[in-house]
Scaffold this active site. Structure first.
Site, PDB file in Angstrom:
ATOM      1  N   HIS A  86       0.828  -1.216   0.000  1.00 57.17           N
ATOM      2  CA  HIS A  86       0.000   0.000   0.000  1.00 57.17           C
ATOM      3  C   HIS A  86       0.863   1.267   0.000  1.00 57.17           C
ATOM      4  O   HIS A  86       0.816   2.087  -0.914  1.00 57.17           O
ATOM      5  CB  HIS A  86      -0.865   0.048   1.264  1.00 57.17           C
ATOM      6  CG  HIS A  86      -1.748  -1.137   1.494  1.00 57.17           C
ATOM      7  ND1 HIS A  86      -2.889  -1.354   0.766  1.00 57.17           N
ATOM      8  CD2 HIS A  86      -1.688  -2.143   2.403  1.00 57.17           C
ATOM      9  CE1 HIS A  86      -3.487  -2.448   1.214  1.00 57.17           C
ATOM     10  NE2 HIS A  86      -2.778  -2.948   2.200  1.00 57.17           N
TER      11      HIS A  86
HETATM   12  C1  BDR Z   1      -3.177   0.873   5.214  1.00 59.34           C
HETATM   13  O1  BDR Z   1      -3.419   0.403   6.538  1.00 59.34           O
HETATM   14  C2  BDR Z   1      -2.241  -0.103   7.113  1.00 59.34           C
HETATM   15  O2  BDR Z   1      -2.485  -1.354   7.639  1.00 59.34           O
HETATM   16  C3  BDR Z   1      -1.180  -0.101   6.038  1.00 59.34           C
HETATM   17  O3  BDR Z   1       0.073   0.256   6.581  1.00 59.34           O
HETATM   18  C4  BDR Z   1      -1.674   0.934   5.054  1.00 59.34           C
HETATM   19  O4  BDR Z   1      -1.213   2.221   5.376  1.00 59.34           O
HETATM   20  C5  BDR Z   1      -3.895  -0.012   4.237  1.00 59.34           C
HETATM   21  O5  BDR Z   1      -5.266  -0.005   4.472  1.00 59.34           O
END
Ligand code: BDR
Ligand code: CA
Length: 313
Positions: free
Chosen positions: A243
């Protein structure tokens, strides 16, 4: 061209760690003025510690790291140990940091940096809940005009939600903060799940990290191996979604991403859909566009960039 000055606001998190490593491995394009930790994936004490550990892993011990807000603006903190493990950075065995946090609050660092640097030259890169940035804007509304751009990971349109059926984690944890950000009036670029769920670490891509043979390459391989199990079980994905590195990759190679400049509003009232990013992808609302909401990524180009830059550390 001079490197782009950024502040990384983060809750590491394995994918946050990779995003930070990508930035630190790209000094020609990115100058990291500081890292500000926020509560999110795990509580603040751990996100702050993990930020230090990532800087040390990269060998960049001069980057100032600040601790920020412990809890969202108006809600109880929700964490994600079920994804990231107890420490937030489960996977590799990294030594406890020798580096110390820089004194002072992350919010004050954000405000002072934006006031000190030339207006329009500092980009904010939030990779977690938006509490620190929103608090800075509440405390010092004059900084809004000085921000070059906010490039954030959060939200979803076609993918809808990951922490609830309707909402993505970062926005869901602090929807009030997200609402402040989406109304701040300046440029916003959003990397939603629609993009990040395509940035999957397949076995081949993970092997490429490991084959770098460096402590950083091996740690990245071990991090993604650890947190892939969650998405594999839940979505049947090929591997871990990277992500947050989409944010730092965008700063280096914006042409890897495609999106639309649309109106995005945040649900802050309904418990059922709390933190939903209502993105007017099809332009049906008549509301004024406020954010470039990405929808697609050149995945091979993204992983080629990532592997090459991780290899520089
Ligand atoms: C986001 O939530 C976190 O768990 C990850 O680091 C990312 O920023 C994804 O939904
Ligand atoms: Ca994150």
């Amino acid at each position: 061209m001079a490197p782009r000055k950024i502040i990384i606001d983060t809750d590491p998190g394995q994918d946050d760690a990779v995003a930070i490593l990508l930035a630190l491995g790209s000094p020609d394009e990115i100058e990291v003025l500081g890292i500000t930790a926020v509560a999110g994936n795990v509580p603040l004490a751990l996100t702050a510690k993990n930020s230090l550990m990532v800087c040390e892993l990269a060998g960049k011990v001069d980057v100032p790291v600040y601790a920020g807000c412990k809890a969202p603006l108006g809600r109880e903190l929700v964490t994600a140990e079920h994804v990231h493990g107890k420490t937030g950075l489960d996977g590799p065995t990294l030594p406890d940091p020798v580096m110390q946090l820089t004194e002072g609050h992350a919010v004050d660092f954000i405000i002072e940096t934006l006031r000190r640097e030339k207006s329009g030259t500092v980009t904010l890169c939030p990779l977690g809940p938006l509490t620190n940035i929103a608090t800075a804007l509440q405390k010092a509304p004059d900084i809004a005009d000085r921000i070059a751009e906010i490039v954030l990971m959060g939200g979803a349109y076609f993918e809808v939600g990951n922490i609830t059926p309707a909402a993505e984690f970062n926005i869901h944890v602090d929807p009030q903060a997200a609402d402040i950000i989406f109304k701040y009036g300046g440029m916003i670029t959003v990397m939603p799940l629609d993009v990040t769920h395509k940035a999957l670490v397949t076995k081949e891509r993970n092997d490429a990290f490991r084959a770098l043979g460096t402590p950083v390459g091996i740690a990245v391989a071990e991090m993604t191996e650890f947190f892939e199990r969650f998405d594999k079980e839940k979505y049947g994905s090929l591997g871990a979604p990277l992500h947050d590195p989409c944010v730092t990759a965008y700063l280096i190679k914006p042409e890897l991403f495609k999106g639309r400049f649309v109106n995005v509003e945040i649900e802050t009232q309904s418990e059922l859909t709390m933190g939903m990013t209502v993105a007017d992808w099809w332009g049906v609302s008549g509301r004024t566009p406020n954010a470039t909401f990405m929808g697609n990524i050149d995945v091979d180009g993204f992983f080629a960039l990532l592997t090459e830059r991780i290899g520089r550390l």
